[in-house]
Design an enzyme around this catalytic site. Structure first.
Site, PDB file in Angstrom:
ATOM      1  N   GLY A  28      45.496  65.992  57.627  1.00 25.36           N
ATOM      2  CA  GLY A  28      46.876  66.080  58.080  1.00 25.36           C
ATOM      3  C   GLY A  28      47.247  64.994  59.060  1.00 25.36           C
ATOM      4  N   GLU A  45      40.184  66.786  52.217  1.00 22.86           N
ATOM      5  CA  GLU A  45      40.464  68.103  51.663  1.00 22.86           C
ATOM      6  C   GLU A  45      39.521  68.465  50.520  1.00 22.86           C
ATOM      7  OE1 GLU A  45      44.198  66.712  53.679  1.00 22.86           O
ATOM      8  OE2 GLU A  45      42.683  65.814  52.367  1.00 22.86           O
TER       9      GLU A  45
END
Length: 258
Positions: free
Chosen positions: A110, A133
């Protein structure tokens, strides 16, 4: 504005927004995301802000990613509900003025997606980027495939997303993930220098240039050229546009609005 984890200072037309959670490597939790959104929304219409810089506190990370512990217990329906709301990445992408991201240390998940939502990126030699991720059995969900592919091309975006490896600062600069690479500890200094160069110009045209370039990534070329023409005409009709042309003819420095 009184926030726990986001600091704001404004000077000479430049807003400096600092994520201040260094003990957690500036990881993005709900509070940080909310405060960042509030700050950028608040300065969007401020006349004393022409350019913004986004940076992270501490010497280890810009943003080391999302706070995984926060969403680990969510159900798929709960996560879908969260994703249905306006997010900090939207606030950055919609911000009408130029945003420069100053990166050092870890810029992961992020955090990298925050950097991607900015307009320019300055990294020092300690910066390490990545979309990790895939290590969690997930994929990027806030621009780490879409904005990344537009910035570095689909091949590099595939490699970064599929391998889950670190990208060091030199490689990030080589592939176009960052526009400026500077010595260790000089990322904010360089971001301020670039912001000061921008702040000399008309606030109207700063916003119109940003809007026109963003249109290029969203439209077919012919549609983008039509949009560019209309934005040029908007600049031409503005008081700053008239002043800039007049100053050039009169061989003097333009006095743009502030």
């Amino acid at each position: 504005m009184n926030h726990a984890h986001v600091l704001l200072s404004v000077d000479a037309g430049i807003a400096e927004v600092t994520i201040n959670r260094p003990e957690k490597l500036n990881a993005l939790n709900e509070t940080v995301r909310r405060e960042l959104t509030e700050v950028f929304d608040a300065i969007a219409d401020r006349g004393d802000v022409k350019v913004a810089i986004l940076c992270g506190a501490g010497d280890k990370a810009f943003v080391a990613g999302a706070d995984v512990s926060e969403f680990a217990a969510r159900t798929p329906d709960e996560q879908r509900e969260v994703y249905g709301k306006r997010r900090v990445y939207d606030a950055l992408a919609e911000f009408p003025k130029p945003v420069i991201c100053a990166v050092h240390g870890f810029c992961l998940g992020g955090g990298n997606e925050l950097a991607l939502a900015c307009d320019l990126r300055v990294a020092d030699t300690t910066a390490r980027f990545g979309q990790f991720e895939i290590r969690l059995g997930l994929i990027p969900g806030a621009g780490g495939t879409q904005r990344l592919a537009r910035l570095v091309g689909p091949g590099q975006a595939m490699r970064i997303g599929l391998c889950g490896d670190f990208v060091d600062s030199e490689e990030a600069h080589r592939i176009g993930l960052v526009e400026f690479l500077v010595a260790e500890g000089q990322h904010i200094v360089e971001a301020r220098r670039i912001a000061a160069r921008m702040a000399r110009w008309s606030p109207v045209t700063l916003q119109l240039v940003k809007k026109a370039v963003l249109e290029a990534g969203e439209r077919h070329l012919s549609d983008g050229l039509s949009a560019e023409k209309e934005l040029f005409l908007e600049a031409f009709a503005s008081a700053d546009g008239r002043e800039g042309v007049k100053a050039f003819v009169e061989k003097r420095r333009a006095r743009f609005s502030r």
